[in-house]
Design a protein around this motif. Sequence first.
Motif, PDB file in Angstrom:
ATOM      1  N   ALA A   1       3.633  10.162  -9.518  1.00 11.99           N
ATOM      2  CA  ALA A   1       2.891  10.394 -10.765  1.00 11.99           C
ATOM      3  C   ALA A   1       2.213  11.758 -10.733  1.00 11.99           C
ATOM      4  O   ALA A   1       2.238  12.518 -11.710  1.00 11.99           O
ATOM      5  CB  ALA A   1       1.863   9.281 -10.973  1.00 11.99           C
TER       6      ALA A   1
ATOM      7  N   THR B   1       0.842  -1.195   0.000  1.00 16.64           N
ATOM      8  CA  THR B   1       0.000   0.000   0.000  1.00 16.64           C
ATOM      9  C   THR B   1       0.881   1.251   0.000  1.00 16.64           C
ATOM     10  O   THR B   1       0.648   2.196  -0.757  1.00 16.64           O
ATOM     11  CB  THR B   1      -0.923   0.008   1.240  1.00 16.64           C
ATOM     12  OG1 THR B   1      -1.765  -1.133   1.186  1.00 16.64           O
ATOM     13  CG2 THR B   1      -1.771   1.266   1.292  1.00 16.64           C
TER      14      THR B   1
ATOM     15  N   THR C   1       0.458  12.648   0.343  1.00  8.38           N
ATOM     16  CA  THR C   1       1.407  12.409  -0.742  1.00  8.38           C
ATOM     17  C   THR C   1       0.841  12.838  -2.088  1.00  8.38           C
ATOM     18  O   THR C   1       1.533  13.399  -2.923  1.00  8.38           O
ATOM     19  CB  THR C   1       1.771  10.911  -0.812  1.00  8.38           C
ATOM     20  OG1 THR C   1       2.014  10.454   0.513  1.00  8.38           O
ATOM     21  CG2 THR C   1       2.982  10.670  -1.660  1.00  8.38           C
ATOM     22  N   VAL C   2      -0.455  12.546  -2.299  1.00 11.00           N
ATOM     23  CA  VAL C   2      -1.074  12.784  -3.605  1.00 11.00           C
ATOM     24  C   VAL C   2      -1.749  14.157  -3.631  1.00 11.00           C
ATOM     25  O   VAL C   2      -1.591  14.920  -4.585  1.00 11.00           O
ATOM     26  CB  VAL C   2      -2.081  11.662  -3.940  1.00 11.00           C
ATOM     27  CG1 VAL C   2      -2.714  11.904  -5.287  1.00 11.00           C
ATOM     28  CG2 VAL C   2      -1.383  10.300  -3.914  1.00 11.00           C
TER      29      VAL C   2
ATOM     30  N   TRP D   1      -9.106   0.264  -6.249  1.00 11.91           N
ATOM     31  CA  TRP D   1      -8.370  -0.460  -5.208  1.00 11.91           C
ATOM     32  C   TRP D   1      -8.951  -1.859  -5.003  1.00 11.91           C
ATOM     33  O   TRP D   1     -10.176  -2.016  -4.985  1.00 11.91           O
ATOM     34  CB  TRP D   1      -8.438   0.327  -3.903  1.00 11.91           C
ATOM     35  CG  TRP D   1      -7.272   0.090  -2.984  1.00 11.91           C
ATOM     36  CD1 TRP D   1      -7.204  -0.812  -1.967  1.00 11.91           C
ATOM     37  CD2 TRP D   1      -6.032   0.787  -2.987  1.00 11.91           C
ATOM     38  NE1 TRP D   1      -5.982  -0.717  -1.343  1.00 11.91           N
ATOM     39  CE2 TRP D   1      -5.237   0.256  -1.947  1.00 11.91           C
ATOM     40  CE3 TRP D   1      -5.485   1.814  -3.774  1.00 11.91           C
ATOM     41  CZ2 TRP D   1      -3.950   0.712  -1.666  1.00 11.91           C
ATOM     42  CZ3 TRP D   1      -4.212   2.272  -3.498  1.00 11.91           C
ATOM     43  CH2 TRP D   1      -3.457   1.717  -2.445  1.00 11.91           C
TER      44      TRP D   1
ATOM     45  N   THR E   1      -4.015   7.404 -11.857  1.00 13.88           N
ATOM     46  CA  THR E   1      -3.705   8.621 -11.106  1.00 13.88           C
ATOM     47  C   THR E   1      -3.031   9.646 -12.001  1.00 13.88           C
ATOM     48  O   THR E   1      -3.384  10.831 -12.007  1.00 13.88           O
ATOM     49  CB  THR E   1      -2.782   8.285  -9.916  1.00 13.88           C
ATOM     50  OG1 THR E   1      -3.422   7.302  -9.104  1.00 13.88           O
ATOM     51  CG2 THR E   1      -2.480   9.518  -9.088  1.00 13.88           C
ATOM     52  N   PHE E   2      -2.050   9.162 -12.790  1.00 10.98           N
ATOM     53  CA  PHE E   2      -1.343  10.069 -13.693  1.00 10.98           C
ATOM     54  C   PHE E   2      -2.304  10.681 -14.709  1.00 10.98           C
ATOM     55  O   PHE E   2      -2.312  11.902 -14.927  1.00 10.98           O
ATOM     56  CB  PHE E   2      -0.217   9.316 -14.419  1.00 10.98           C
ATOM     57  CG  PHE E   2       0.520  10.167 -15.406  1.00 10.98           C
ATOM     58  CD1 PHE E   2       1.501  11.055 -14.980  1.00 10.98           C
ATOM     59  CD2 PHE E   2       0.225  10.106 -16.763  1.00 10.98           C
ATOM     60  CE1 PHE E   2       2.174  11.856 -15.883  1.00 10.98           C
ATOM     61  CE2 PHE E   2       0.898  10.908 -17.675  1.00 10.98           C
ATOM     62  CZ  PHE E   2       1.869  11.781 -17.236  1.00 10.98           C
TER      63      PHE E   2
ATOM     64  N   ILE F   1      -1.337  -2.323  -8.768  1.00  2.73           N
ATOM     65  CA  ILE F   1      -0.487  -1.134  -8.604  1.00  2.73           C
ATOM     66  C   ILE F   1      -0.371  -0.336  -9.907  1.00  2.73           C
ATOM     67  O   ILE F   1      -0.585   0.879  -9.921  1.00  2.73           O
ATOM     68  CB  ILE F   1       0.918  -1.526  -8.090  1.00  2.73           C
ATOM     69  CG1 ILE F   1       0.794  -2.203  -6.709  1.00  2.73           C
ATOM     70  CG2 ILE F   1       1.826  -0.301  -7.985  1.00  2.73           C
ATOM     71  CD1 ILE F   1       2.112  -2.645  -6.115  1.00  2.73           C
TER      72      ILE F   1
ATOM     73  N   ILE G   1      -3.383  -5.318  -4.648  1.00  2.00           N
ATOM     74  CA  ILE G   1      -3.519  -3.993  -5.243  1.00  2.00           C
ATOM     75  C   ILE G   1      -3.066  -4.017  -6.703  1.00  2.00           C
ATOM     76  O   ILE G   1      -1.948  -4.444  -6.985  1.00  2.00           O
ATOM     77  CB  ILE G   1      -2.657  -2.965  -4.471  1.00  2.00           C
ATOM     78  CG1 ILE G   1      -2.976  -3.001  -2.978  1.00  2.00           C
ATOM     79  CG2 ILE G   1      -2.878  -1.558  -5.016  1.00  2.00           C
ATOM     80  CD1 ILE G   1      -1.962  -2.257  -2.128  1.00  2.00           C
TER      81      ILE G   1
ATOM     82  N   LEU H   1       3.970   1.476  -1.079  1.00  2.00           N
ATOM     83  CA  LEU H   1       4.615   1.585  -2.394  1.00  2.00           C
ATOM     84  C   LEU H   1       3.662   2.237  -3.395  1.00  2.00           C
ATOM     85  O   LEU H   1       4.046   3.136  -4.153  1.00  2.00           O
ATOM     86  CB  LEU H   1       5.043   0.197  -2.876  1.00  2.00           C
ATOM     87  CG  LEU H   1       5.587   0.131  -4.315  1.00  2.00           C
ATOM     88  CD1 LEU H   1       6.929   0.843  -4.412  1.00  2.00           C
ATOM     89  CD2 LEU H   1       5.719  -1.309  -4.794  1.00  2.00           C
ATOM     90  N   THR H   2       2.391   1.766  -3.405  1.00  2.00           N
ATOM     91  CA  THR H   2       1.409   2.326  -4.336  1.00  2.00           C
ATOM     92  C   THR H   2       1.204   3.819  -4.078  1.00  2.00           C
ATOM     93  O   THR H   2       1.145   4.628  -5.017  1.00  2.00           O
ATOM     94  CB  THR H   2       0.066   1.577  -4.188  1.00  2.00           C
ATOM     95  OG1 THR H   2       0.316   0.184  -4.210  1.00  2.00           O
ATOM     96  CG2 THR H   2      -0.884   1.950  -5.304  1.00  2.00           C
ATOM     97  N   ILE H   3       1.118   4.169  -2.795  1.00  2.00           N
ATOM     98  CA  ILE H   3       0.911   5.567  -2.435  1.00  2.00           C
ATOM     99  C   ILE H   3       2.080   6.435  -2.910  1.00  2.00           C
ATOM    100  O   ILE H   3       1.885   7.508  -3.489  1.00  2.00           O
ATOM    101  CB  ILE H   3       0.705   5.708  -0.907  1.00  2.00           C
ATOM    102  CG1 ILE H   3      -0.658   5.144  -0.500  1.00  2.00           C
ATOM    103  CG2 ILE H   3       0.819   7.166  -0.469  1.00  2.00           C
ATOM    104  CD1 ILE H   3      -0.864   5.049   1.007  1.00  2.00           C
ATOM    105  N   VAL H   4       3.306   5.943  -2.703  1.00  2.00           N
ATOM    106  CA  VAL H   4       4.487   6.706  -3.126  1.00  2.00           C
ATOM    107  C   VAL H   4       4.492   6.881  -4.650  1.00  2.00           C
ATOM    108  O   VAL H   4       4.743   7.980  -5.162  1.00  2.00           O
ATOM    109  CB  VAL H   4       5.778   6.009  -2.641  1.00  2.00           C
ATOM    110  CG1 VAL H   4       7.009   6.627  -3.295  1.00  2.00           C
ATOM    111  CG2 VAL H   4       5.890   6.094  -1.123  1.00  2.00           C
ATOM    112  N   LEU H   5       4.179   5.800  -5.386  1.00  2.00           N
ATOM    113  CA  LEU H   5       4.158   5.893  -6.851  1.00  2.00           C
ATOM    114  C   LEU H   5       3.053   6.836  -7.316  1.00  2.00           C
ATOM    115  O   LEU H   5       3.230   7.606  -8.266  1.00  2.00           O
ATOM    116  CB  LEU H   5       3.987   4.501  -7.468  1.00  2.00           C
ATOM    117  CG  LEU H   5       5.180   3.555  -7.301  1.00  2.00           C
ATOM    118  CD1 LEU H   5       4.851   2.169  -7.846  1.00  2.00           C
ATOM    119  CD2 LEU H   5       6.419   4.115  -7.980  1.00  2.00           C
ATOM    120  N   MET H   6       1.887   6.790  -6.643  1.00  2.00           N
ATOM    121  CA  MET H   6       0.802   7.732  -6.978  1.00  2.00           C
ATOM    122  C   MET H   6       1.267   9.164  -6.752  1.00  2.00           C
ATOM    123  O   MET H   6       0.974  10.061  -7.546  1.00  2.00           O
ATOM    124  CB  MET H   6      -0.426   7.465  -6.097  1.00  2.00           C
ATOM    125  CG  MET H   6      -1.243   6.241  -6.451  1.00  2.00           C
ATOM    126  SD  MET H   6      -2.548   5.985  -5.199  1.00  2.00           S
ATOM    127  CE  MET H   6      -3.578   7.427  -5.496  1.00  2.00           C
ATOM    128  N   GLY H   7       1.983   9.373  -5.638  1.00  2.00           N
ATOM    129  CA  GLY H   7       2.481  10.711  -5.330  1.00  2.00           C
ATOM    130  C   GLY H   7       3.464  11.202  -6.380  1.00  2.00           C
ATOM    131  O   GLY H   7       3.391  12.344  -6.828  1.00  2.00           O
TER     132      GLY H   7
END
Lengths: 100, 237
Positions: free
Chosen positions: A17, A7, B55-56, B69, B82-83, B75, B73, A9-15
Amino acid sequence: MSVDPLTLLTIVLMGLATYSTRVAGLFLVSRVPAAGRVRNALEAVPAAVLTALVAPAVLTGGIAELAAGAVAGLAALRLPLLAVVILGAATAGLLRAAGL
Amino acid sequence: MPTPSPTPRRRSDWSEGALAILPVAGAALPFGVLWGALAAQKGLSPLEALLMSATVLAGASQFVAIDLWAHPIPIATVVVATFLVNTRHILMGTSILPKMEAIPRRWKPVALFFLVDEVWALAEKRAREGPLTAGCYGGMAAMISVAWLAWTTAGAILGTGVGDPTRYGFDFAFTALFIGLLMSFRAAPGFTLTVAAAAAGSTVVHLVAPGPLAIAAGAVAGILAAALRPARREDAA
């Protein structure tokens, strides 16, 4: 309280992006000439993006959304932003409650 | 001759920015709480929800991500979605950066992290009325970020039982805000053409494929129309 590694990792990658889209302008803006068509295009960005954000909801939502959009647009000619927001949302809420 | 203001504006700029975006931060409450509740229903802990918001910091893409979700996940799907939802920020950043002259160079990458739709739209309006100061931008960014983190975390703690905000017209608060800001650009050259093209582009694509593609298509249509419109002398003014 737990944080699952995948979770996280996904959050960091979303951030990353999301941030890449926000920071991209730093690398683009130096290439924009001071005048001409590219300049005209850049100056149209606010109106174009704001329109694209609202048009589908207003034009395809129904009578309540169409009316609320018109109320907000007319209110914006005279009233401060907060009044525009309140009048627009109230119109949408009331007309939806009335079944429109 | 007008007397120049002798008082330093730094502090009042912060509160001015925070106050300008306060109604937006308030209107975000039902959405933040709803998003937190949906995240909790998908198995995210309140801390994970808080981390994602911090973060987002982009509501629309967070809703899409939580919708996708699952366990395990997906991913790649979540990150690519998101992008795509956030590609509009490329245009927003390119548009606002030349108006950020008052913000020190090394702070610009930080400022851009907080380029939320509403911050961007209010910053564009502010930049047309005078210089966009670091304090004003910082006040807007801080207020909306703290609010979004608070509302989404509260929703994740509350979990289920949150109503649908569209029932009361809360969703239209954001639409009305963007309409109000849009109308403040009405004196710009080529405004009507830009709006007509962007409205047509986004609506047509929305009818075929609802989602972030409609926003991108509308924005591109409006920008192209502005670029291709015949140049006139008075535009230089």
